[in-house]
Scaffold this active site. Structure first.
Site, PDB file in Angstrom:
ATOM      1  N   LYS A   1     -32.654  68.498  34.174  1.00 55.87           N
ATOM      2  CA  LYS A   1     -32.177  67.323  34.895  1.00 55.87           C
ATOM      3  C   LYS A   1     -30.901  67.646  35.655  1.00 55.87           C
ATOM      4  O   LYS A   1     -30.352  66.814  36.343  1.00 55.87           O
ATOM      5  CB  LYS A   1     -31.942  66.180  33.912  1.00 55.87           C
ATOM      6  CG  LYS A   1     -33.232  65.749  33.278  1.00 55.87           C
ATOM      7  CD  LYS A   1     -33.016  64.690  32.237  1.00 55.87           C
ATOM      8  CE  LYS A   1     -34.318  64.354  31.559  1.00 55.87           C
ATOM      9  NZ  LYS A   1     -34.889  65.507  30.854  1.00 55.87           N
TER      10      LYS A   1
ATOM     11  N   CYS B   1      -7.269  64.972  12.887  1.00 49.81           N
ATOM     12  CA  CYS B   1      -7.749  64.832  14.283  1.00 49.81           C
ATOM     13  C   CYS B   1      -8.655  63.607  14.401  1.00 49.81           C
ATOM     14  O   CYS B   1      -8.542  62.825  15.330  1.00 49.81           O
ATOM     15  CB  CYS B   1      -8.550  66.048  14.718  1.00 49.81           C
ATOM     16  SG  CYS B   1      -7.700  67.610  14.623  1.00 49.81           S
TER      17      CYS B   1
ATOM     18  N   HIS C   1     -32.216  58.593  28.012  1.00 43.12           N
ATOM     19  CA  HIS C   1     -32.468  58.747  29.452  1.00 43.12           C
ATOM     20  C   HIS C   1     -33.103  57.514  30.083  1.00 43.12           C
ATOM     21  O   HIS C   1     -33.972  56.884  29.483  1.00 43.12           O
ATOM     22  CB  HIS C   1     -33.392  59.936  29.686  1.00 43.12           C
ATOM     23  CG  HIS C   1     -32.685  61.251  29.575  1.00 43.12           C
ATOM     24  ND1 HIS C   1     -31.846  61.722  30.549  1.00 43.12           N
ATOM     25  CD2 HIS C   1     -32.678  62.178  28.591  1.00 43.12           C
ATOM     26  CE1 HIS C   1     -31.356  62.893  30.173  1.00 43.12           C
ATOM     27  NE2 HIS C   1     -31.840  63.190  28.979  1.00 43.12           N
TER      28      HIS C   1
HETATM   29  C1  LIG Z   1     -29.451  71.526  25.560  1.00 38.09           C
HETATM   30  C2  LIG Z   1     -30.380  70.357  25.327  1.00 38.09           C
HETATM   31  C3  LIG Z   1     -30.052  69.097  25.813  1.00 38.09           C
HETATM   32  C4  LIG Z   1     -30.913  68.010  25.605  1.00 38.09           C
HETATM   33  N1  LIG Z   1     -30.508  66.760  25.984  1.00 38.09           N
HETATM   34  C5  LIG Z   1     -31.283  65.695  25.692  1.00 38.09           C
HETATM   35  C6  LIG Z   1     -30.831  64.387  25.999  1.00 38.09           C
HETATM   36  O1  LIG Z   1     -29.709  64.180  26.463  1.00 38.09           O
HETATM   37  N2  LIG Z   1     -31.665  63.354  25.752  1.00 38.09           N
HETATM   38  C7  LIG Z   1     -32.912  63.536  25.226  1.00 38.09           C
HETATM   39  O2  LIG Z   1     -33.632  62.553  25.087  1.00 38.09           O
HETATM   40  N3  LIG Z   1     -33.347  64.768  24.877  1.00 38.09           N
HETATM   41  C8  LIG Z   1     -32.555  65.839  25.085  1.00 38.09           C
HETATM   42  N4  LIG Z   1     -32.965  67.093  24.712  1.00 38.09           N
HETATM   43  C9  LIG Z   1     -34.250  67.259  24.063  1.00 38.09           C
HETATM   44  C10 LIG Z   1     -34.205  66.926  22.581  1.00 38.09           C
HETATM   45  O3  LIG Z   1     -33.093  67.527  21.961  1.00 38.09           O
HETATM   46  C11 LIG Z   1     -35.492  67.410  21.922  1.00 38.09           C
HETATM   47  O4  LIG Z   1     -36.581  66.968  22.666  1.00 38.09           O
HETATM   48  C12 LIG Z   1     -35.638  66.892  20.504  1.00 38.09           C
HETATM   49  O5  LIG Z   1     -34.485  67.148  19.758  1.00 38.09           O
HETATM   50  C13 LIG Z   1     -36.840  67.551  19.856  1.00 38.09           C
HETATM   51  O6  LIG Z   1     -36.913  67.124  18.536  1.00 38.09           O
HETATM   52  P1  LIG Z   1     -37.966  67.772  17.539  1.00 38.09           P
HETATM   53  O7  LIG Z   1     -37.835  67.049  16.267  1.00 38.09           O
HETATM   54  O8  LIG Z   1     -39.297  67.813  18.202  1.00 38.09           O
HETATM   55  O9  LIG Z   1     -37.546  69.307  17.420  1.00 38.09           O
HETATM   56  P2  LIG Z   1     -36.339  70.050  16.555  1.00 38.09           P
HETATM   57  O10 LIG Z   1     -35.153  69.218  16.574  1.00 38.09           O
HETATM   58  O11 LIG Z   1     -36.296  71.380  17.120  1.00 38.09           O
HETATM   59  O12 LIG Z   1     -36.940  70.028  15.103  1.00 38.09           O
HETATM   60  C14 LIG Z   1     -37.974  70.851  14.683  1.00 38.09           C
HETATM   61  C15 LIG Z   1     -37.675  71.248  13.263  1.00 38.09           C
HETATM   62  O13 LIG Z   1     -38.802  71.916  12.693  1.00 38.09           O
HETATM   63  C16 LIG Z   1     -38.310  72.853  11.759  1.00 38.09           C
HETATM   64  N5  LIG Z   1     -39.366  73.836  11.503  1.00 38.09           N
HETATM   65  C17 LIG Z   1     -39.885  74.713  12.375  1.00 38.09           C
HETATM   66  N6  LIG Z   1     -40.831  75.445  11.789  1.00 38.09           N
HETATM   67  C18 LIG Z   1     -40.918  75.018  10.509  1.00 38.09           C
HETATM   68  C19 LIG Z   1     -41.712  75.404   9.400  1.00 38.09           C
HETATM   69  N7  LIG Z   1     -42.618  76.391   9.480  1.00 38.09           N
HETATM   70  N8  LIG Z   1     -41.535  74.769   8.217  1.00 38.09           N
HETATM   71  C20 LIG Z   1     -40.618  73.761   8.102  1.00 38.09           C
HETATM   72  N9  LIG Z   1     -39.831  73.374   9.127  1.00 38.09           N
HETATM   73  C21 LIG Z   1     -39.984  73.989  10.310  1.00 38.09           C
HETATM   74  C22 LIG Z   1     -37.100  73.441  12.460  1.00 38.09           C
HETATM   75  O14 LIG Z   1     -36.220  74.062  11.558  1.00 38.09           O
HETATM   76  C23 LIG Z   1     -36.510  72.224  13.162  1.00 38.09           C
HETATM   77  O15 LIG Z   1     -35.477  71.634  12.413  1.00 38.09           O
HETATM   78  C24 LIG Z   1     -32.132  68.199  24.914  1.00 38.09           C
HETATM   79  C25 LIG Z   1     -32.452  69.457  24.410  1.00 38.09           C
HETATM   80  C26 LIG Z   1     -31.583  70.531  24.586  1.00 38.09           C
HETATM   81  C27 LIG Z   1     -31.915  71.866  23.988  1.00 38.09           C
END
Ligand SMILES: Cc1cc2nc3c(=O)[nH]c(=O)nc-3n(C[C@H](O)[C@H](O)[C@H](O)COP(=O)(O)OP(=O)(O)OC[C@H]3O[C@@H](n4cnc5c(N)ncnc54)[C@H](O)[C@@H]3O)c2cc1C
Length: 568
Positions: free
Chosen positions: A336, A488, A131
């Protein structure tokens, strides 16, 4: 306190005395009971406006039972007794970026992820947009990390061998009179230090010729880019693992023991570990981890978003990132507003929407989300339609009521760092978050620099993208690169085999798909699925029936259909 009295008056009026706000030690706590989830969300968002502290939600939701976290279907003692310097909880983009960065120091890192693969939650279910930060406000933590993270992308992706490009985002304005609004907002974004350019319709059509007839002008934000988000997450983890980090999949944190405000042990389904420092990167479950650590100063209200992927045939409809301006989305729905993105893999991605939910792992896609989102984006690019959709998916954002990231050392518990509330733009921000968190971790642990750290990851070669002479000589050396299994996406047996031999284990059909793309095309794996299943079985020397689709309990083949027949 006048603020909280005013808030309680308002909450009383809205919810008839069923909920209350009270000041806790460093947070604002909501209690009571409500049967509508959206009412709880509204109460939380309203409360956040009355306080500078975090809002902690203890309102009992009586409308349905909130499902607990899904746990891995296995239990062993493979981690029992480990004493890593740092335990990272969560294998999303944030956890994996944080796992790579501390390898620049002499630190023993263990990352645990409860799913069978990385990026199975938000990090594998998003738009993959880097972004430019146009919807973020000065002073927000997410703005600081977004702006810094955005600038880190070119170098990071070069090091990791991950495709990335700055395509630019075109925010489109309809109707002639909107030109004034566009020019005024250009001044605002320039003031916010975000590079931006005004384009009238004629110039705009030179770059995006298929926009709707009523698009009168656009603002172009050249620092918007595209990335494959799960590819990035896996690459970060692979580089961390090659540098010595241990990645443990199918491993869930289920509890913690504390002594004198310090975590002394962490219970998982694979044994008890004794880390010196814990990093909470658990996405929608980060509040549960904070509760286990007795350090809960924020609450998560999950927000779903649905996206569609269009066939490559539709790719010519948009070459960059195109989105309509919808102020109501930004202000009211904390979204957004979505858009149409030409991805690094040459598909169009359309979406997402924003729907509040109490279910943190229900990734089901609602038909109305697909219809609504497509209709909205078609208003800007009428050439896309339902027939172009080859698949869709839903992701869940981990939003706090402050609608900001929560990145901080523990306040009550000394040896935890939270990287929580990482909703959008978490992909963009992750490299910058990782930089800060690992520097804090190194300082806390007194770690020395690691001169042996190698930031370079060798990517899997994409045979179809090689110049003909290089492809020829590769196939001559190894004929597996000449045997196409996915028509594909033009993926060879050699690439599938390579995906199964990396530093982070991969042994499922979906795992291979996310690494080298068989099954990502129009047929969605109808032709290549059985072939890839067979290659996995041969390569890992396991029976065909033991190959899984995505998780340990997702069987593909149950047995022979006829006693003397074959399974596939
Ligand atoms: C529809 C959508 C569109 C988006 N588009 C964008 C975009 O275009 N650009 C952008 O910058 N951001 C975007 N985002 C935001 C972005 O995807 C997230 O901010 C980011 O992926 C968060 O990463 P994370 O590692 O914090 O969380 P996650 O990817 O959710 O990872 C957390 C992990 O913790 C694990 N976990 C949870 N509890 C436990 C436990 N007790 N023990 C072990 N493991 C555990 C879960 O299994 C999970 O894999 C978007 C989000 C969504 C939903």
């Amino acid at each position: 306190m006048a603020g909280i009295a005013g808030l309680n008056k308002k909450l009383n009026k809205l919810y008839g005395g069923r909920i209350r706000a009270e000041n806790g030690d460093g947070y604002l706590r909501l209690t009571g009971a409500l049967s509508e989830w959206n009412d709880i969300v509204r109460a939380g968002l309203l409360s956040a406006k009355y306080t500078k502290r975090g809002v902690v939600n203890d309102i009992v939701f009586t409308g349905a039972a909130i499902p607990p976290a899904r746990l891995p279907p296995l239990s062993d003692l493979s981690l029992e007794g480990l004493r890593p310097d740092v335990l990272i909880i969560g294998g999303g983009v944030v956890g994996c970026a944080i796992a790579r960065e501390p390898m620049r120091y002499k630190l023993d890192i263990l990352l645990v992820e409860k799913e069978h693969d990385l990026a199975m939650h938000a990090s594998g279910r998003n738009d993959g947009m880097v972004h430019p930060g146009i919807d973020l406000k000065a002073g927000q933590i997410k703005k600081k990390y977004n702006d810094r993270g955005n600038r880190m992308y070119p170098r990071l992706c070069r090091e990791l061998g991950v495709q990335f490009r700055y395509t630019g985002q075109y925010v489109c304005f309809t109707n002639g009179w909107m030109k004034g609004v566009a020019l005024l907002s250009l001044l605002y974004w320039k003031f916010m230090n975000i590079p931006a350019e005004y384009l009238g319709r004629r110039k705009l059509l030179e770059r995006e010729p298929r926009l709707a007839g009523d698009v009168s002008c656009a603002l172009c934000f050249p620092t918007a880019g595209v990335i494959c988000p799960y590819g990035l997450t896996i690459a970060l983890a692979e580089n961390a693992a090659s540098n010595g980090a241990r990645i443990s999949l199918d491993t869930a944190v289920t509890g913690m023991e504390l002594e004198n405000s310090k975590i002394v042990s962490v219970q998982t389904n694979r044994g008890k570990v004794y880390p010196r420092l814990v990093i909470n990167a658990a996405g929608v479950f980060s509040e549960d981890i904070a509760r286990m650590a007795k350090d809960r100063y924020f609450s998560i209200h999950p927000r779903k978003g649905t996206n569609m992927i269009l066939d490559k045939k539709a790719a010519k409809e948009v070459w960059t990132i195109v989105s309509p301006l919808n102020i109501a989305d930004v202000v009211k729905a904390h979204s957004k507003g979505g858009g149409i993105i030409h991805t690094v893999d040459d598909n169009l991605l359309v979406g997402p929407d924003a729907v509040e939910t109490y279910e943190r792992e229900n990734f089901a896609t609602a038909r109305e989300s697909v219809k609504r989102t497509l209709a909205k984006q078609r208003a800007t690019v009428p050439g896309i339609g339902e027939r172009d959709i080859i698949t869709y998916f839903t992701g869940i954002r981990a939003a706090t009521f402050e609608e900001d990231f929560y990145i901080s050392f523990g306040r009550s518990t000394e040896n935890i760092i939270h990287a929580a509330g990482i909703q959008s733009p978490g992909i963009t921000a992750a490299p910058a978050i990782a930089g800060d968190v690992s520097a804090w971790a190194a300082k806390y642990l007194g770690a020395k620099a690691n001169a042996a750290f190698d930031p370079i990851r060798k990517p899997i070669v994409r045979t179809a993208e090689l110049p003909p002479d290089e492809r020829d000589s590769l196939i001559r050396k190894d004929p597996d690169y000449g045997e196409i299994v996915c028509r594909c996406e033009e993926i060879s047996r050699g690439e599938v085999r390579d995906a199964l031999r990396r530093s982070v284990p991969c042994d499922t059909l979906d795992g291979v798909k996310r690494r080298v793309r068989p099954g990502m095309g129009r047929c969605q794996g109808g032709f290549c699925g059985p072939l890839v299943t067979r290659i996995i079985a041969e390569e890992l020397n396991i029976p065909l029936e033991a190959v899984r689709k995505s998780s340990l309990d997702s069987r593909i083949l149950l047995g022979d259909t006829k006693s003397a027949g074959v399974s596939v």
